[in-house]
Structures are given as C-alpha cells and as structure tokens.
Write a protein that holds these residues in place. Structure first.
Motif, PDB file in Angstrom:
ATOM      1  N   THR A  46       0.839  -1.192   0.000  1.00 20.87           N
ATOM      2  CA  THR A  46       0.000   0.000   0.000  1.00 20.87           C
ATOM      3  C   THR A  46       0.871   1.237   0.000  1.00 20.87           C
ATOM      4  OG1 THR A  46      -1.736  -1.143   1.223  1.00 20.87           O
ATOM      5  CG2 THR A  46      -1.814   1.265   1.216  1.00 20.87           C
ATOM      6  N   GLY A  47       0.517   2.177  -0.867  1.00 23.18           N
ATOM      7  CA  GLY A  47       1.178   3.482  -0.896  1.00 23.18           C
ATOM      8  C   GLY A  47       0.141   4.586  -0.757  1.00 23.18           C
ATOM      9  N   LEU A  48       0.431   5.580   0.074  1.00 25.88           N
ATOM     10  CA  LEU A  48      -0.545   6.624   0.351  1.00 25.88           C
ATOM     11  C   LEU A  48       0.163   7.930   0.676  1.00 25.88           C
ATOM     12  CD1 LEU A  48      -3.533   7.459   0.940  1.00 25.88           C
ATOM     13  CD2 LEU A  48      -3.108   6.772   3.314  1.00 25.88           C
ATOM     14  N   ASN A  49      -0.280   9.002   0.015  1.00 28.74           N
ATOM     15  CA  ASN A  49       0.095  10.352   0.438  1.00 28.74           C
ATOM     16  C   ASN A  49      -1.148  11.218   0.370  1.00 28.74           C
ATOM     17  OD1 ASN A  49      -0.276  11.091  -2.242  1.00 28.74           O
ATOM     18  ND2 ASN A  49       1.907  11.247  -2.706  1.00 28.74           N
ATOM     19  N   ASP A  50      -0.992  12.530   0.417  1.00 29.18           N
ATOM     20  CA  ASP A  50      -2.164  13.380   0.539  1.00 29.18           C
ATOM     21  C   ASP A  50      -3.008  13.434  -0.724  1.00 29.18           C
ATOM     22  OD1 ASP A  50      -0.162  14.655  -0.812  1.00 29.18           O
ATOM     23  OD2 ASP A  50      -0.510  16.635   0.052  1.00 29.18           O
ATOM     24  N   ARG A  51      -2.480  13.049  -1.891  1.00 30.16           N
ATOM     25  CA  ARG A  51      -3.267  13.142  -3.120  1.00 30.16           C
ATOM     26  C   ARG A  51      -3.212  11.877  -3.972  1.00 30.16           C
ATOM     27  NH1 ARG A  51      -4.864  18.353  -3.574  1.00 30.16           N
ATOM     28  NH2 ARG A  51      -5.758  17.958  -5.633  1.00 30.16           N
ATOM     29  N   ALA A  52      -2.644  10.811  -3.477  1.00 32.75           N
ATOM     30  CA  ALA A  52      -2.529   9.593  -4.278  1.00 32.75           C
ATOM     31  C   ALA A  52      -2.613   8.359  -3.390  1.00 32.75           C
ATOM     32  CB  ALA A  52      -1.221   9.583  -5.070  1.00 32.75           C
ATOM     33  N   PHE A  53      -3.172   7.305  -3.951  1.00 33.02           N
ATOM     34  CA  PHE A  53      -3.313   6.034  -3.255  1.00 33.02           C
ATOM     35  C   PHE A  53      -3.071   4.911  -4.250  1.00 33.02           C
ATOM     36  CE2 PHE A  53      -6.158   2.410  -2.487  1.00 33.02           C
ATOM     37  CZ  PHE A  53      -5.672   1.977  -1.259  1.00 33.02           C
ATOM     38  N   LEU A  54      -2.301   3.916  -3.837  1.00 33.64           N
ATOM     39  CA  LEU A  54      -2.083   2.717  -4.641  1.00 33.64           C
ATOM     40  C   LEU A  54      -2.035   1.515  -3.727  1.00 33.64           C
ATOM     41  CD1 LEU A  54       0.014   2.140  -7.755  1.00 33.64           C
ATOM     42  CD2 LEU A  54       0.322   0.570  -5.840  1.00 33.64           C
ATOM     43  N   GLU A  55      -2.734   0.464  -4.118  1.00 31.05           N
ATOM     44  CA  GLU A  55      -2.734  -0.761  -3.318  1.00 31.05           C
ATOM     45  C   GLU A  55      -2.763  -1.963  -4.234  1.00 31.05           C
ATOM     46  OE1 GLU A  55      -4.817  -1.753   0.720  1.00 31.05           O
ATOM     47  OE2 GLU A  55      -6.249  -2.148  -0.909  1.00 31.05           O
ATOM     48  N   ALA A  56      -1.868  -2.913  -3.960  1.00 30.13           N
ATOM     49  CA  ALA A  56      -1.820  -4.178  -4.687  1.00 30.13           C
ATOM     50  C   ALA A  56      -2.013  -5.311  -3.684  1.00 30.13           C
ATOM     51  CB  ALA A  56      -0.491  -4.334  -5.422  1.00 30.13           C
ATOM     52  N   ARG A  57      -2.953  -6.207  -3.962  1.00 27.02           N
ATOM     53  CA  ARG A  57      -3.242  -7.332  -3.073  1.00 27.02           C
ATOM     54  C   ARG A  57      -3.383  -8.614  -3.885  1.00 27.02           C
ATOM     55  NH1 ARG A  57      -5.114  -6.406   2.271  1.00 27.02           N
ATOM     56  NH2 ARG A  57      -5.116  -4.181   2.782  1.00 27.02           N
ATOM     57  N   ALA A  58      -2.846  -9.694  -3.336  1.00 26.23           N
ATOM     58  CA  ALA A  58      -3.034 -11.030  -3.894  1.00 26.23           C
ATOM     59  C   ALA A  58      -3.774 -11.863  -2.853  1.00 26.23           C
ATOM     60  CB  ALA A  58      -1.698 -11.669  -4.249  1.00 26.23           C
ATOM     61  N   TYR A  59      -4.758 -12.668  -3.304  1.00 25.19           N
ATOM     62  CA  TYR A  59      -5.609 -13.431  -2.404  1.00 25.19           C
ATOM     63  C   TYR A  59      -5.620 -14.907  -2.766  1.00 25.19           C
ATOM     64  CZ  TYR A  59      -7.809  -8.932  -1.140  1.00 25.19           C
ATOM     65  OH  TYR A  59      -8.049  -7.657  -0.725  1.00 25.19           O
ATOM     66  N   HIS A  60      -5.765 -15.714  -1.703  1.00 25.85           N
ATOM     67  CA  HIS A  60      -6.078 -17.135  -1.868  1.00 25.85           C
ATOM     68  C   HIS A  60      -7.189 -17.457  -0.880  1.00 25.85           C
ATOM     69  CE1 HIS A  60      -5.821 -21.473  -1.007  1.00 25.85           C
ATOM     70  NE2 HIS A  60      -5.503 -21.575  -2.291  1.00 25.85           N
ATOM     71  N   PHE A  61      -8.289 -18.039  -1.377  1.00 25.54           N
ATOM     72  CA  PHE A  61      -9.442 -18.360  -0.548  1.00 25.54           C
ATOM     73  C   PHE A  61      -9.529 -19.869  -0.387  1.00 25.54           C
ATOM     74  CE2 PHE A  61     -10.380 -14.552  -3.044  1.00 25.54           C
ATOM     75  CZ  PHE A  61     -10.615 -13.626  -2.032  1.00 25.54           C
ATOM     76  N   GLN A  62      -9.473 -20.319   0.866  1.00 25.42           N
ATOM     77  CA  GLN A  62      -9.575 -21.746   1.143  1.00 25.42           C
ATOM     78  C   GLN A  62     -10.948 -22.040   1.734  1.00 25.42           C
ATOM     79  OE1 GLN A  62      -6.614 -23.359   3.776  1.00 25.42           O
ATOM     80  NE2 GLN A  62      -7.288 -25.466   3.483  1.00 25.42           N
ATOM     81  N   ASP A  63     -11.693 -22.907   1.088  1.00 28.81           N
ATOM     82  CA  ASP A  63     -13.018 -23.298   1.537  1.00 28.81           C
ATOM     83  C   ASP A  63     -12.866 -24.345   2.642  1.00 28.81           C
ATOM     84  OD1 ASP A  63     -15.643 -24.119   1.874  1.00 28.81           O
ATOM     85  OD2 ASP A  63     -16.115 -23.989  -0.251  1.00 28.81           O
ATOM     86  N   VAL A  64     -13.284 -24.002   3.871  1.00 29.76           N
ATOM     87  CA  VAL A  64     -13.140 -24.923   4.999  1.00 29.76           C
ATOM     88  C   VAL A  64     -14.492 -25.464   5.452  1.00 29.76           C
ATOM     89  CG1 VAL A  64     -11.015 -23.843   5.781  1.00 29.76           C
ATOM     90  CG2 VAL A  64     -13.191 -23.023   6.684  1.00 29.76           C
ATOM     91  N   ARG A  65     -15.511 -25.278   4.626  1.00 24.97           N
ATOM     92  CA  ARG A  65     -16.808 -25.870   4.943  1.00 24.97           C
ATOM     93  C   ARG A  65     -16.750 -27.385   4.747  1.00 24.97           C
ATOM     94  NH1 ARG A  65     -20.455 -22.438   0.973  1.00 24.97           N
ATOM     95  NH2 ARG A  65     -18.655 -22.970  -0.342  1.00 24.97           N
ATOM     96  N   ASN A  66     -17.754 -28.060   5.257  1.00 19.23           N
ATOM     97  CA  ASN A  66     -17.789 -29.509   5.095  1.00 19.23           C
ATOM     98  C   ASN A  66     -17.808 -29.873   3.611  1.00 19.23           C
ATOM     99  OD1 ASN A  66     -17.861 -30.046   7.863  1.00 19.23           O
ATOM    100  ND2 ASN A  66     -20.081 -29.777   7.931  1.00 19.23           N
TER     101      ASN A  66
END
Length: 751
Positions: free
Chosen positions: A343-363
């Motif tokens: 995440t990068g943030l200053n008073d006039r700009a924002f940038l965010e990069a995220r990578a996700y992995h979702f694990q299903d733990v239901r039956n």
C-alpha cells in the motif's frame, strides 16, 4: 512547634506499581538503602509540637503532629525517635506517607537503622494511584537486597486503612513474600486466592519477576475450554522472553475427547514493523487411530517508508477443517483468506496491490469444491487527484487491474436456470477512469456541480468452460463516457432552538451504453443493493466488472433537523428515471447482478431513509425501497436503540421480498433480532436476546445472561442457542468469564 532542615540525603524514586511493587514501595523512605548525603541533594524538613533531647539515653524525639517533607514526599506520625547509640530511627503511631505520585503508605510503627540497611514496619497498608491495595502484618529488611513481608495481602478492590481487616471481594494472601532485588525476583510462600475471605485456590510456592522486569520467561495463566467434540481442555502457556524484541509462547493443551495439541506463537518486532508466526500440531487419537494434524499462520506489516506499507496474512494447514475443529490459527467456519499486500498513500494519491487465496473450509460437498475458489494474483487499485485544477475543477484518475483464475466453474441455480459466481480459466482485466468535477455556488445559494468521466476496460481471457453467450477470449474491450450535472438548493429555516435544512436535489447524467452485458466474467460486482446510499452515485455498479450505462435523471429531497438537547432528524427520499440507451440492470448477466434491484425498469423504485437520534444514544432508523408502480415495500429495515432508566434495548427488523421472487434463500426474507439488558442492582445486569425468522417460524437464536461488574472484578455467564432456519437441530453454548483487575482473566468457553 519546632521546624527546620535537619537532614539531607539523595534518593531514588519508586518504579512501576502492581502487585509486587505495591508491597515494596514503602521501603523507599523507610527501609531502602540510601547513599551518603550529597551537598546538592534535597533537604529534609521536620515539623513537630516538641523536639526532645534525652542525653541520658542518648536519643532525640519529635513528639506530636510530626510532619516530614522530603523531595516531594510527605510523612506524618505521632512520634519519631532517633536512638543515637544503636543508630535506629523509630516512628510510632499513625505513620502515613504520601508519595509525589499520590500513593499513600500507612503503618502503625516503623523501625529502621540510620543507614536504612535494616529495619521493619508493622501493620503496613498501601493505596496506590492505580487503585490497588496492599497490607502486611510486618515488613522487614535484612540487607540492601532482601525484604520480607509477613501475612501479606493484595487486592484491587477499594478498601480503607481503617477497614483493612475486613475482607474485600477478592484478595491474594501469602504467609510470606520475599523480594530479592539482586535477582529481581519476588517469591510467594503459601499463597491463597480468597473471595470474601474464603480461600478458593492454594499455591504452596511460586515466584514472579519484580516490577523492574517488563518481560520475563515463565508460565502464564492457564486456558480452559469445553466442547462437545473435543471435551474438556486445559492449556498451560509458557512464555520465553528470548530478547527485548522477540519472544516465543508455547501452549500445550490436553483435550479429554481428542488428543494433545501444541501451539506456538513467535513474535518479532523489527526496525520496520512486526510479524508473527503461529503453528499448531495435534496428536489426535479420537476419533479413529492416532493421526497428526496441524497448520501454520503468519501475519505481519512492515512500514517501508513514510508512504509505503507491506504486509501479509497466510495460513497453511494439513486438511481443510483443522483450524475450524480446534479453533486455532484462523478458526473460520466458512473461508480462510490468505493475502499479501503493498500500500502506498500520500495526501493526493493512493495505490494498493493485493493477492488473495481463498480456502473453503466448509464440510465437503458438491458446492464446496476448492477448485471453484478464485486465486487472485493480484488486484491493483489506484486513485490519484491532480494537485492543480483543470477548468476550475478537480481531475481524478482511478483504476483497477485484476488477474485471477479458477479450476472449475462455480454455478448456482435459480429455478431451472443456471448462473455463475465465477468461471473456470484465467481472466485479466485492466480498467481506467478519468473524471472531472467542479462545484459552483450560484445565485440564492444554489449549488451546481458539473462533472464528466470516461472509462475503458480491457479483458484478456482464457476461459476453459464458458457458458453460452460468454466470450471465451482471448481479448475483449469496452468503453463508456458520461457528462452530468448535480444541482442542489438548500434552504435553512430556524425556529427557536431548532434549525431545519430542506434541500431539493436533481442529478442529470448523459451516458453511453454498457457493452458486452452478460458476455464478460463478473467476479467483483455481484451484489447490487439500491438504497439511499447510492441514490446519487454516478455509477451504481458495485464493482469494476460491471458499469452502469444509459442516461438517467434522479430527483431527491433531503432534510436535516437539529433540535434543543442535541436531538437530530435526517431524512432523504428519491427516485431515478431512465432516459435513454440500454439499461445495464435490465439485462441478465451470468450472476444476475441488478435483477430485482429496483433499477431494472424505466423508472427506479422509490428509496427513502429516516434517522432520528436523541439523548443517551436513543435512535430509530427506517429505510425502505418501494415498488415504482404500486409503492409496495420491496426491501426495508428498522433499527432502534432505546435507553430508559436501567433498561437498554435494541431491535432490528429486515425484509427483502426480492429474494422470495428469485426463489433463492427465502429463509432470510423477514427476520427479527431483539436484545435487551436491565440493571438489577448497582453491579448486576441481566440480558437476553432473540432472533426470529418469520418465513420458517423458527427461533434462529436466543440467549440469556447475567453479569456482575465492580471496581475490581467482572463476572459473566451466558447460555445461548442457535438453529438453522427450519431445522430442529439446536447448537447450545455456555460461556463463563471471570476477570480480576490486575491479576488476569479466567474464561471457560467452547473451542
């Protein structure tokens, strides 16, 4: 009265105060070894009714209303005598010391040597500014390192010196407490935990670091749990303070019905930030033969600079249900989300990069296949506002880039038709939007806000099993442009102590149509709820995978009223009219986004919200969406909070007719949740709650509890039940908690 400076010594101040330090702080003035007097050290002033010199016995006595002031300390006593032959200083009768921080020390008698190396104090009482209290029959010092307290007690419950013999709600007592300053340890012998003077726990001997040690290796309070599947569990954490900035906690836990679980927690504070590594391993012998199950989770966040932050949260386990079964690491009952972000943030700009992995733990089941879950690598958002105006207005660049993949299609049924939460294959989308807006104050307080935006989306896809009508790849693109105007004219009306603002609002947007509706994947724009929060939004699509197209007109009326005493009423009502071009929400996509939302006709449903707030947090909020033609309620909610005298209550009612029309999840179409608590005494509270589903006539949740809270302790016990709508199965839970201020918490809860 005789007064004057008679003695000066250098002294050190007392340290942090808690159970052990409270016992030792009085020795600062009476039994602490002090260096020789220094020329610039603070002076000691003494006042008394009489100062008596006894040459026969070689002693000096200050008698009557003795007052000693030294370096911010105040000592008062009835009589203070100095025996010059033996070198002993004795204070007798109502000995009282007030430290600079407000801590009060009281005793019947103090007898110390003139070099303060040895001595004793009788009938000691200490009241600290942290509202902790300590008593001892006798405190004796044998050298500069060893101090012993006899028949000592400690409590955080309010007591007074005159009532120190009456038992408080709880206290810890010990036959002997020994403080070794050289070892920086405190030893307790024959210690007991007492409630109203009745012993409930006995420990023959234990030790703890003294208050000068902020972190020390040793055992922590045990953990207790109770579960239908795991049985009774008891865990004893061991804390290892390896270094000032990192440590390790090991918690072995035995479960009567399952096995032996070992948990580890590693914590490390670095120059850039902190991170943790948690691990768990169980030797499980029930059910079935011995098997080993486990997992690991790590979390962290590092501040790379003033503007950049890097973090992560990842979980890996041997099987999908380990964390859920043992309520450890990441005990989710649905999905475990692992992510890494920048995440990068200053008073006039924002940038965010995220990578996700979702694990299903239901039956395991046909709809819980892990291959249906998306892997996102990554999704990147940015928002940049130019620091200079263009044509007098603000220019903003926003965008999103997402790359994800699935192993299988994730379908669901509505009647005989099939729709999709996600599609198998790989999808990459790059979206960019440039917008401009300017606020202009016109005649008579009118507010004109012209705006415009243009947006483009580029898809690169390789879908392995696309349904009919969906573009399989490799490339697709769409673009949309809009120009519009927001107009508002607020009127202020004052009457006595009240003020009212009535504001008609008009929004007009001319816009091109959305291309490829239903022919592109939809992963992040699946749930569209039309209400007053997005009534005046430029684009009501809930995510980047969809975009609202076509021209529309929105009419709204907003009211804000403030009244004497701080009460307020806020209300808004409005409706949109589709003027031209394809209506994005009238055409089905693979997820049915927009269908039944109230935006799929030539004119939208009417949406309204009224919120009233009063004193003591009393409030009532009503919101609704009403059919465009009949004005029948399509979706609504009521949320209320009430506080009257000893009673506090809340109620929530939710209704959604569109879910019934879709034939999916009808159980949540009309649901009530109510809670209340009443004070039944100065310290006791009775509480209860219920959740009811009107469609299936099911009490889906209910609980009752009682709690006690005072200045030094809190106790609660709660019994609850939960059910699936329409199911006879009941999940019952009993929670018990006991908190003793400054000592710790004891909890018995399901695991």
């Amino acid at each position: 009265m005789i007064a004057g400076p008679i003695l000066s010594r250098s002294a050190g101040g007392p340290g942090r105060r808690w159970l052990a330090w409270t016992a030792l702080a009085i020795l600062f003035l009476l039994v602490r070894a002090l260096p020789a007097a220094a020329q610039d050290a603070p002076q000691l002033f003494l006042e008394s009714d009489n100062l008596v010199y006894n040459y026969d016995e070689d002693l000096i006595s200050a008698v009557g209303n003795v007052v000693v002031r030294y370096d911010g300390y105040l000592l008062t006593t009835d009589r203070m005598t100095y025996y010059q032959t033996t070198g002993r200083l004795v204070a007798v009768g109502n000995v009282r010391i007030v430290a600079p921080d407000g801590t009060v020390y009281q005793a019947a008698q103090a007898d110390v040597t003139d070099d303060f190396r040895e001595g004793f104090i009788e009938q000691l009482f200490v009241a600290t500014t942290e509202r902790t209290f300590f008593t001892a029959d006798r405190a004796e010092r044998f050298s500069t390192e060893i101090t012993e307290f006899s028949n000592a007690t400690y409590t955080a419950c309010e007591i007074r010196f005159e009532e120190s013999t009456r038992p408080p709600l709880w206290n810890v007592s010990a036959a002997r407490i020994i403080h070794n300053q050289e070892e920086r340890m405190i030893y307790f012998e024959r210690a007991r935990l007492e409630f109203l003077g009745v012993p409930v726990a006995f420990i023959p001997r234990f030790s703890t670091p003294d208050p000068t040690v902020t972190r020390a290796t040793g055992f922590l309070y045990p953990d207790f749990s109770l579960s239908n599947t795991l049985g009774f569990g008891v865990g004893i954490p061991f804390f290892w303070a390896i270094a000032p900035n990192y440590d390790l906690t090991v918690t072995p836990t035995f479960f009567s019905n399952a096995g032996f679980l070992t948990e580890l927690e590693w914590r490390h504070r670095t120059r850039l930030g902190t991170y943790t590594i948690d691990g768990a391993l169980v030797a499980q012998w029930n059910p079935g033969p011995l098997q080993f199950r486990g997992g690991v989770r790590t979390q962290g966040e590092l501040n790379l600079s003033r503007f950049w932050t890097f973090g992560w949260d990842g979980t890996l386990q041997t099987d999908r249900s380990f964390s859920r079964d043992y309520r450890t690491l990441n005990p989710s009952s649905g999905f475990i989300t692992s992510e890494v972000y920048l995440t990068g943030l200053n008073d006039r700009a924002f940038l965010e990069a995220r990578a996700y992995h979702f694990q299903d733990v239901r039956n395991p089941g046909p709809t819980t296949d892990q291959a249906r879950q998306a892997v996102v690598y990554p999704t990147i958002d940015h928002d940049v506002v130019l620091d200079r105006p263009v044509l007098g207005g603000e220019v903003r660049f926003t965008g999103n880039t997402t790359v994800l993949s699935r192993g299988e299609n994730d379908p669901f049924m509505v009647g005989p038709d099939t729709y999709y939460y996600g599609l198998a294959g790989t999808t990459a989308r790059i979206s960019e939007e440039v917008s401009w807006r300017r606020e202009i104050i016109g005649p008579l307080g009118q507010v004109f806000t012209p705006f415009a935006y243009v947006r483009g989306d580029l898809y690169v896809m390789n879908l392995t099993a696309p349904p009919p009508g969906v573009i399989a790849g490799p490339i697709a693109a769409r673009a949309i442009g809009a120009i519009g105007l927001d107009w508002a004219w607020p009127f202020l009306i004052t009457m006595g102590q009240s003020a009212h603002i009535i504001e008609p609002i008009v929004q007009l947007i001319g816009r091109t149509g959305e291309q490829h509706i239903g022919a592109l994947p939809n992963d992040d724009a699946q749930s569209l709820v039309f209400d007053t929060t997005n009534l005046l939004a430029w684009d009501r699509a809930p995510g980047w995978d969809r975009a609202e197209g076509g021209s529309r007109l929105t009419l709204a009326l907003r009211y804000t009223g403030t009244f004497g005493g701080g009460s307020t009423i806020e209300a808004i009502v409005g409706q949109s009219f589709h003027l031209g071009g394809p209506n994005s929400f009238a055409t089905e996509d693979i997820r049915l986004t927009g269908f039944g939302s109230g935006l799929d006709g030539p004119r939208s449903d009417l949406v309204a919200n009224v919120t009233a707030t009063g004193v003591r947090g009393n409030s009532l909020a009503l919101s609704g969406r009403f059919d465009a033609m009949t004005y029948a309620l399509e979706r609504g909610s009521l949320v209320g909070n009430l506080a009257v005298g000893p009673v506090e209550a809340s109620i929530g009612l939710a209704y959604d007719r569109s879910r019934l029309d879709l034939g999916g999840d009808p159980e949540t179409a009309l649901e009530l949740e109510a809670r209340a608590q009443v004070a039944i005494g100065p310290n006791w509270t009775l509480s209860g709650g219920i959740g009811y589903d009107f469609v299936t006539s099911t009490v889906i949740s209910n609980y009752i509890g009682i709690a006690y809270e005072c200045d030094c302790a809190a106790m609660s016990i709660r019994y609850s039940e939960s059910r699936e709508p329409g199911s006879p199965d009941v999940n019952r839970t009993i929670l018990f908690g006991l908190q003793l201020r400054t000592l710790g918490d004891f909890d018995l809860a399901p695991r």
